[in-house]
Write a protein that holds these residues in place. Structure first.
Motif, PDB file in Angstrom:
ATOM      1  N   GLU A 176      -2.695   9.806  -2.368  1.00 56.32           N
ATOM      2  CA  GLU A 176      -3.407   8.862  -3.240  1.00 56.32           C
ATOM      3  C   GLU A 176      -3.648   7.554  -2.512  1.00 56.32           C
ATOM      4  O   GLU A 176      -2.855   7.156  -1.648  1.00 56.32           O
ATOM      5  CB  GLU A 176      -2.543   8.532  -4.469  1.00 56.32           C
ATOM      6  N   LEU A 177      -4.724   6.866  -2.884  1.00 59.38           N
ATOM      7  CA  LEU A 177      -4.982   5.507  -2.393  1.00 59.38           C
ATOM      8  C   LEU A 177      -4.788   4.559  -3.572  1.00 59.38           C
ATOM      9  O   LEU A 177      -5.181   4.884  -4.693  1.00 59.38           O
ATOM     10  CB  LEU A 177      -6.407   5.395  -1.855  1.00 59.38           C
ATOM     11  N   SER A 178      -4.176   3.399  -3.303  1.00 61.33           N
ATOM     12  CA  SER A 178      -3.930   2.441  -4.380  1.00 61.33           C
ATOM     13  C   SER A 178      -4.217   1.022  -3.887  1.00 61.33           C
ATOM     14  O   SER A 178      -3.821   0.644  -2.783  1.00 61.33           O
ATOM     15  CB  SER A 178      -2.461   2.531  -4.827  1.00 61.33           C
ATOM     16  N   GLY A 179      -4.888   0.261  -4.732  1.00 60.22           N
ATOM     17  CA  GLY A 179      -5.110  -1.150  -4.426  1.00 60.22           C
ATOM     18  C   GLY A 179      -3.926  -2.003  -4.843  1.00 60.22           C
ATOM     19  O   GLY A 179      -3.919  -3.218  -4.637  1.00 60.22           O
ATOM     20  N   GLU A 180      -2.913  -1.365  -5.403  1.00 60.88           N
ATOM     21  CA  GLU A 180      -1.792  -2.106  -6.005  1.00 60.88           C
ATOM     22  C   GLU A 180      -0.452  -1.473  -5.635  1.00 60.88           C
ATOM     23  O   GLU A 180       0.311  -1.094  -6.532  1.00 60.88           O
ATOM     24  CB  GLU A 180      -1.950  -2.115  -7.537  1.00 60.88           C
ATOM     25  N   THR A 181      -0.157  -1.356  -4.348  1.00 58.47           N
ATOM     26  CA  THR A 181       1.107  -0.691  -3.985  1.00 58.47           C
ATOM     27  C   THR A 181       2.327  -1.507  -4.448  1.00 58.47           C
ATOM     28  O   THR A 181       3.343  -0.927  -4.825  1.00 58.47           O
ATOM     29  CB  THR A 181       1.194  -0.421  -2.469  1.00 58.47           C
ATOM     30  N   LYS A 182       2.209  -2.829  -4.432  1.00 64.60           N
ATOM     31  CA  LYS A 182       3.362  -3.642  -4.877  1.00 64.60           C
ATOM     32  C   LYS A 182       3.590  -3.474  -6.378  1.00 64.60           C
ATOM     33  O   LYS A 182       4.729  -3.425  -6.838  1.00 64.60           O
ATOM     34  CB  LYS A 182       3.168  -5.109  -4.497  1.00 64.60           C
ATOM     35  N   ALA A 183       2.500  -3.355  -7.115  1.00 65.59           N
ATOM     36  CA  ALA A 183       2.641  -3.119  -8.572  1.00 65.59           C
ATOM     37  C   ALA A 183       3.244  -1.735  -8.828  1.00 65.59           C
ATOM     38  O   ALA A 183       4.028  -1.563  -9.770  1.00 65.59           O
ATOM     39  CB  ALA A 183       1.291  -3.258  -9.258  1.00 65.59           C
ATOM     40  N   LEU A 184       2.885  -0.766  -7.981  1.00 65.61           N
ATOM     41  CA  LEU A 184       3.481   0.571  -8.125  1.00 65.61           C
ATOM     42  C   LEU A 184       5.001   0.478  -8.005  1.00 65.61           C
ATOM     43  O   LEU A 184       5.746   1.071  -8.794  1.00 65.61           O
ATOM     44  CB  LEU A 184       2.922   1.510  -7.039  1.00 65.61           C
TER      45      LEU A 184
END
Ligand SMILES: C[S@@+](CC[C@H](N)C(=O)[O-])C[C@H]1O[C@@H](n2cnc3c(N)ncnc32)[C@H](O)[C@@H]1O
Length: 178
Positions: free
Chosen positions: A64-72
């Motif tokens: 998966e790609l995420s623009g919000e890894t810190k939020a994850l």
């Protein structure tokens, strides 16, 4: 193989400089038993390569790609293990980690460039594979092997279009059921 989902999160990615490392974080996560890897959304080339390997050599494994890894990391509903040379030795926490993964999903966080303090703070376990600086790929491999207690070395793969036949010498690759 896993009791609960095991997900690897690559926290940051510098295009160009980190391409190979990010790809290898994904390949290592897949080969050593994780269910899914999450890359930052600027790591499109790495995601493509890991998906291509999964298509050819089998899964199940998700990229998966995420623009919000810190939020994850912040919002993860389960256990968070952050790999860092400053953490507790993996051999001291591996039993607790195995118990944790039997009960709930595990997010394994690997850094790249400087990791913000909020990740150390959110982590249920800050885990060191030795307290020496080395690489996220080496750290991830040892960590997963400890969590799965070696069982990942004998996992089976589904929907592969090629299978490597172990040989003492040379290379043998066949189609499944050949
Ligand atoms: C090459 S290091 C760079 C760290 C970065 N400069 C910082 O200050 O956070 C990249 C990642 O490798 C992993 N790593 C490096 N050494 C490790 C160790 N001894 N144990 C566990 N993980 C390690 C960590 O996840 C780290 O964030």
């Amino acid at each position: 193989m896993n009791d609960s989902e095991v997900v690897v999160c690559r926290l940051s990615h510098r295009p160009g400089r980190d391409d190979r490392m990010t790809t290898h974080v994904g390949l290592t996560a897949r080969a050593l038993g994780a269910d899914r890897v999450v890359f930052p959304d600027n790591a499109t080339g790495s995601a493509e390569t890991v998906r291509d390997i999964t298509d050819r050599f089998g899964g199940p494994f998700e990229v998966e790609l995420s623009g919000e890894t810190k939020a994850l990391v912040r919002n993860w509903e389960g256990t968070v293990a952050h790999l860092t040379m400053y953490g507790l030795p993996v051999q001291d926490v591996e039993t607790e980690l195995r118990e944790a993964v039997a009960a709930e999903p595990l997010l394994v966080v690997v850094g790249g460039e400087k990791v913000p303090f909020e990740v150390y703070d959110r982590a249920d376990y800050n885990v060191a594979v030795t307290n020496q600086p080395h690489s996220e790929i080496a750290g991830l491999a040892v960590f997963l092997d400890r969590v799965f207690d070696g069982a990942e070395l004998a996992q089976s793969w589904e929907d592969a279009d090629r299978v490597v036949v172990p040989k003492e010498t040379g290379k043998k690759v066949v189609e499944p059921d050949e």
